[in-house]
Design a protein around this motif. Structure first.
Motif, mmCIF file in Angstrom:
data_model
loop_
_atom_site.group_PDB
_atom_site.id
_atom_site.type_symbol
_atom_site.label_atom_id
_atom_site.label_comp_id
_atom_site.label_asym_id
_atom_site.label_seq_id
_atom_site.Cartn_x
_atom_site.Cartn_y
_atom_site.Cartn_z
ATOM 1 N N UNK A 77 10.362 3.328 4.277
ATOM 2 C CA UNK A 77 10.625 2.255 3.301
ATOM 3 C C UNK A 77 9.496 1.270 3.434
ATOM 4 N N UNK A 78 9.137 0.732 4.755
ATOM 5 C CA UNK A 78 8.430 -0.011 5.095
ATOM 6 C C UNK A 78 6.901 0.149 4.244
ATOM 7 N N UNK A 79 6.548 1.442 4.534
ATOM 8 C CA UNK A 79 5.245 1.707 3.975
ATOM 9 C C UNK A 79 5.029 1.701 2.544
ATOM 10 N N UNK A 80 6.196 2.230 1.920
ATOM 11 C CA UNK A 80 6.485 2.274 0.435
ATOM 12 C C UNK A 80 6.078 0.817 0.283
ATOM 13 N N UNK A 81 6.783 -0.188 0.639
ATOM 14 C CA UNK A 81 6.506 -1.731 0.124
ATOM 15 C C UNK A 81 4.842 -2.004 0.037
ATOM 16 N N UNK A 82 4.212 -1.387 0.749
ATOM 17 C CA UNK A 82 2.684 -1.470 0.872
ATOM 18 C C UNK A 82 2.006 -0.516 -0.028
ATOM 19 N N UNK A 83 2.444 0.512 -0.785
ATOM 20 C CA UNK A 83 1.724 1.378 -1.590
ATOM 21 C C UNK A 83 1.403 2.545 -0.777
ATOM 22 N N UNK A 84 2.018 2.761 0.651
ATOM 23 C CA UNK A 84 1.576 3.928 1.337
ATOM 24 C C UNK A 84 2.592 5.053 1.321
ATOM 25 N N UNK A 85 2.372 6.198 1.675
ATOM 26 C CA UNK A 85 3.269 7.273 1.632
ATOM 27 C C UNK A 85 3.237 7.719 2.820
ATOM 28 N N UNK A 86 4.264 8.483 3.561
ATOM 29 C CA UNK A 86 4.379 8.808 4.702
ATOM 30 C C UNK A 86 4.932 10.302 4.680
#
Length: 176
Positions: A44-53
């Motif tokens: 979720x935190x990574x999605x906010x900066x446009x990243x994907x885990x």
């Protein structure tokens, strides 16, 4: 490689290869010890900066990395590895990973593949110290605009100073 791989594995290799080609920055983490809920928070935190885990089998990632011409990534694939495909702002992604790893010691940032160059953990955290893309763009715009503002101010001062000089001359003649 296996002569007749299962279609599911072929699809995963193709997915990873496509993501590796599409992203210039890929971070590699070790998630051993993280709970599923923690991984959801990280995603979720990574999605906010446009990243994907994403988590894939290392063997499939190795195959995809070689196919994508990102062989350097193979060096980081030891133990349970999760890949973070960065958005446009790699510094923001690095910050998000650093902040999460501070509160969740189970997440270990192994390194990153940054535009073909392999970065270790300390280089990733140094990247996290950079200002965000928006701040850098604003600073660049300010640097570009500063000379124009100074020039406009100088152009504006020329007629104003000339008018003050004329007024002083007129006042001086009237006084004499």
């Amino acid at each position: 490689m296996v002569e007749n791989p299962r279609p599911a594995k072929v699809a995963v290799v193709e997915e990873v290869r496509a993501k590796l080609v599409a992203h210039d920055v890929v971070f590699v983490t070790e998630y051993r010890g993280l709970k599923v809920a923690d991984l959801q928070v990280l995603r979720s935190q990574l999605r906010t900066v446009g990243a994907d885990y994403k988590v894939f089998k290392n063997t499939l990632v190795r195959i995809a990395a070689v196919e994508a011409g990102r062989e350097a990534l193979v060096e980081l694939l030891t133990g349970p590895s999760g890949l973070v495909f960065s958005g446009t702002d790699a510094a923001a992604t690095a910050k998000a990973l650093r902040e999460f790893s501070r509160t969740n010691e189970s997440l270990v940032v192994k390194g990153a593949l940054f535009d073909g160059q392999l970065l270790d953990q300390s280089a990733v955290f140094a990247l996290a110290n950079l200002p965000s893309r928006e701040v850098l763009l604003a600073q660049l715009a300010g640097l570009i605009a500063a000379p124009m503002v100074s020039f406009a101010s100088a152009l504006n001062a020329l007629p104003r100073d000339f008018a003050y000089g004329l007024k002083a001359l007129v006042d001086q003649r009237e006084a004499a």
